[in-house]
Design an enzyme around this catalytic site. Structure first.
Site, PDB file in Angstrom:
ATOM      1  N   SER A   1      55.685  14.413  49.865  1.00  0.00           N
ATOM      2  CA  SER A   1      54.995  13.158  49.531  1.00  0.00           C
ATOM      3  C   SER A   1      55.003  12.164  50.692  1.00  0.00           C
ATOM      4  CB  SER A   1      55.665  12.510  48.311  1.00  0.00           C
ATOM      5  OG  SER A   1      55.070  11.243  48.076  1.00  0.00           O
TER       6      SER A   1
ATOM      7  N   LYS B   1      52.095  13.332  35.374  1.00  0.00           N
ATOM      8  CA  LYS B   1      51.237  12.175  35.068  1.00  0.00           C
ATOM      9  C   LYS B   1      50.987  11.999  33.556  1.00  0.00           C
ATOM     10  CE  LYS B   1      49.072  12.099  39.595  1.00  0.00           C
ATOM     11  NZ  LYS B   1      47.850  12.026  40.386  1.00  0.00           N
TER      12      LYS B   1
ATOM     13  N   ASN C   1      49.787   7.235  37.042  1.00  0.00           N
ATOM     14  CA  ASN C   1      50.402   7.519  38.356  1.00  0.00           C
ATOM     15  C   ASN C   1      51.203   6.336  38.889  1.00  0.00           C
ATOM     16  OD1 ASN C   1      48.450   5.731  39.291  1.00  0.00           O
ATOM     17  ND2 ASN C   1      47.993   6.931  41.107  1.00  0.00           N
TER      18      ASN C   1
ATOM     19  N   ASP D   1      44.348   6.362  40.679  1.00  0.00           N
ATOM     20  CA  ASP D   1      43.702   7.461  41.422  1.00  0.00           C
ATOM     21  C   ASP D   1      42.192   7.248  41.556  1.00  0.00           C
ATOM     22  OD1 ASP D   1      45.983   8.959  41.978  1.00  0.00           O
ATOM     23  OD2 ASP D   1      45.904  10.009  40.063  1.00  0.00           O
TER      24      ASP D   1
ATOM     25  N   ALA E   1      38.102  20.330  36.200  1.00  0.00           N
ATOM     26  CA  ALA E   1      38.221  19.711  34.879  1.00  0.00           C
ATOM     27  C   ALA E   1      39.691  19.602  34.490  1.00  0.00           C
ATOM     28  CB  ALA E   1      37.450  20.525  33.847  1.00  0.00           C
TER      29      ALA E   1
ATOM     30  N   ALA F   1      43.278  16.010  37.805  1.00  0.00           N
ATOM     31  CA  ALA F   1      42.752  15.285  38.965  1.00  0.00           C
ATOM     32  C   ALA F   1      41.318  14.815  38.702  1.00  0.00           C
ATOM     33  CB  ALA F   1      42.805  16.173  40.198  1.00  0.00           C
TER      34      ALA F   1
ATOM     35  N   MET G   1      39.558  16.193  47.468  1.00  0.00           N
ATOM     36  CA  MET G   1      40.673  15.302  47.142  1.00  0.00           C
ATOM     37  C   MET G   1      41.992  15.782  47.767  1.00  0.00           C
ATOM     38  SD  MET G   1      39.404  14.110  43.330  1.00  0.00           S
ATOM     39  CE  MET G   1      41.007  13.797  42.707  1.00  0.00           C
TER      40      MET G   1
ATOM     41  N   GLY H   1      41.043  14.016  51.363  1.00  0.00           N
ATOM     42  CA  GLY H   1      41.484  12.974  50.429  1.00  0.00           C
ATOM     43  C   GLY H   1      42.563  12.043  50.966  1.00  0.00           C
TER      44      GLY H   1
HETATM   45  P1  ATR Z   1      45.168  19.067  38.544  1.00  0.00           P
HETATM   46  O1  ATR Z   1      46.071  18.099  37.844  1.00  0.00           O
HETATM   47  O2  ATR Z   1      45.420  19.215  40.026  1.00  0.00           O
HETATM   48  O3  ATR Z   1      43.737  18.811  38.247  1.00  0.00           O
HETATM   49  P2  ATR Z   1      45.102  21.251  36.689  1.00  0.00           P
HETATM   50  O4  ATR Z   1      45.057  20.321  35.539  1.00  0.00           O
HETATM   51  O5  ATR Z   1      45.922  22.492  36.615  1.00  0.00           O
HETATM   52  O6  ATR Z   1      45.602  20.502  37.990  1.00  0.00           O
HETATM   53  O7  ATR Z   1      43.589  21.653  37.058  1.00  0.00           O
HETATM   54  C1  ATR Z   1      43.297  22.479  38.128  1.00  0.00           C
HETATM   55  C2  ATR Z   1      41.789  22.536  38.341  1.00  0.00           C
HETATM   56  O8  ATR Z   1      41.498  23.376  39.456  1.00  0.00           O
HETATM   57  C3  ATR Z   1      41.020  23.119  37.170  1.00  0.00           C
HETATM   58  O9  ATR Z   1      39.723  22.576  37.155  1.00  0.00           O
HETATM   59  C4  ATR Z   1      40.985  24.602  37.567  1.00  0.00           C
HETATM   60  O10 ATR Z   1      39.952  25.351  36.973  1.00  0.00           O
HETATM   61  P3  ATR Z   1      40.190  26.005  35.503  1.00  0.00           P
HETATM   62  O11 ATR Z   1      40.023  24.863  34.535  1.00  0.00           O
HETATM   63  O12 ATR Z   1      39.143  27.023  35.377  1.00  0.00           O
HETATM   64  O13 ATR Z   1      41.586  26.558  35.509  1.00  0.00           O
HETATM   65  C5  ATR Z   1      40.727  24.474  39.034  1.00  0.00           C
HETATM   66  N1  ATR Z   1      41.120  25.680  39.778  1.00  0.00           N
HETATM   67  C6  ATR Z   1      42.387  26.062  40.087  1.00  0.00           C
HETATM   68  N2  ATR Z   1      42.370  27.208  40.788  1.00  0.00           N
HETATM   69  C7  ATR Z   1      41.058  27.565  40.924  1.00  0.00           C
HETATM   70  C8  ATR Z   1      40.384  28.663  41.546  1.00  0.00           C
HETATM   71  N3  ATR Z   1      41.050  29.622  42.169  1.00  0.00           N
HETATM   72  N4  ATR Z   1      39.035  28.695  41.489  1.00  0.00           N
HETATM   73  C9  ATR Z   1      38.351  27.717  40.850  1.00  0.00           C
HETATM   74  N5  ATR Z   1      38.937  26.653  40.239  1.00  0.00           N
HETATM   75  C10 ATR Z   1      40.266  26.590  40.265  1.00  0.00           C
END
Ligand code: ATR
Length: 277
Positions: free
Chosen positions: A18, A69, A90, A105, A131, A134, A223, A245
């Site tokens: 961090s 979070k 956050n 954020d 989705a 973040a 980001m 980001g």
């Molecule tokens: P964060 O808090 O960082 O957003 P998260 O809630 O685990 O972490 O969400 C991760 C995001 O990255 C999701 O949109 C995830 O897609 P899925 O909803 O299909 O899981 C996306 N993501 C992670 N790895 C991915 C990959 N290899 N290819 C495409 N999308 C990915």
């Protein structure tokens, strides 16, 4: 009257990477404020206890990063509007028995886009990829800037639809067209700004975006910061403008600093410092 030293922290797991302690210490030095700010590693299932310990140590506030979070949202007994809508926090303020939860954020992202990168989101066409927490954390702040349309996409498209259903009333109220399109169907749509809010870059995973959605006039914003992601590499190969980001990180910290100290810190020198490190 002697100034009382205030104490702050960032809580996460992992936390060693961090930059928040350094950023806040630089802000405080610039403002001539007496404070300290430490990084706290919380065991994964002990966020509540970690926070209560910090409160008993008379901390004035804390930043919260992954993966806590949502838990920070539960911990707070009052919430800012942005935190309420994102259901994620956050930035915590500890005031007597009150724990106030904020989410800076989205403000951080929008300030980086508008003030540092000179992109006015109003009337623009924006694509938000992801989705998870973040993406959800920044969505309302993007809507508030009244883009012409905001398109959501994600590997798991049902999650984009869930977010759309949750946010559509706000989008309608703000006159923004909120859409969901599957990643593989994104080919001929025009976007001014494409934001990667996925964690795919952590695994060097390819998002499966068609090259055609990038063009010289669009900004591809990741980001993530620290190293060039596949998303940024792809955007550059299509001659799009790009940004990581880092600016968002510093701007979200600046908003937290403002919440705690009521002082707006200078962000550009800090962004430049980390950029040139
Ligand atoms: P964060 O808090 O960082 O957003 P998260 O809630 O685990 O972490 O969400 C991760 C995001 O990255 C999701 O949109 C995830 O897609 P899925 O909803 O299909 O899981 C996306 N993501 C992670 N790895 C991915 C990959 N290899 N290819 C495409 N999308 C990915």
């Amino acid at each position: 009257m002697t100034e009382v030293k205030k104490h702050f922290a960032v809580i996460g797991n992992p936390i060693h990477h961090s930059l928040s302690p350094q950023i806040h210490t630089m802000f405080a030095k610039d403002a001539g404020l007496l404070m300290d700010y430490k990084a706290v590693l919380s065991p994964l299932n002990e966020f509540q206890q970690t926070s209560q310990t910090l409160i008993s140590e008379k901390l004035s506030g804390a930043n919260v990063t992954l993966p806590f979070k949502k838990e920070a949202y539960q911990l707070a007994n009052q919430h800012s509007q942005h935190a309420k809508i994102a259901e994620a926090v956050n930035t915590l303020e500890f005031k007597d028995k009150e724990i106030i939860g904020h989410n800076t954020d989205g403000i951080g992202l929008v300030r980086d886009l508008e003030q540092n990168l000179q992109i006015d989101l109003k009337h623009k066409k924006v694509l938000l990829i992801g989705a998870g927490g973040a993406a959800e954390g920044v969505l309302y702040s993007i809507l508030e800037k009244k883009p012409l349309e905001l398109t959501l996409t994600n590997r798991t498209i049902e999650k984009s639809n869930t977010i759309k259903n949750k946010m559509n009333a706000y989008a309608k109220h703000l006159n923004v067209d909120l859409n969901v399109i599957e990643i593989k169907k994104l080919q001929h749509q025009y976007f001014d700004v494409i934001i990667n809010a996925t964690s795919a870059s952590l695994n060097e995973a390819d998002l499966g975006l068609d090259n055609k959605i990038f063009h010289e006039k669009c900004l591809a914003y990741d980001m993530m910061y620290g190293k060039e992601t596949l998303f940024i590499k792809q955007a550059k190969s299509q001659h799009a403008q790009t940004s990581d980001g880092l600016g968002m990180l510093v701007e979200q910290a600046a908003e937290a600093f403002y919440i705690w100290h009521h002082i707006k810190p200078q962000t550009k020198p800090i962004i430049d410092f980390f950029r040139n490190k």
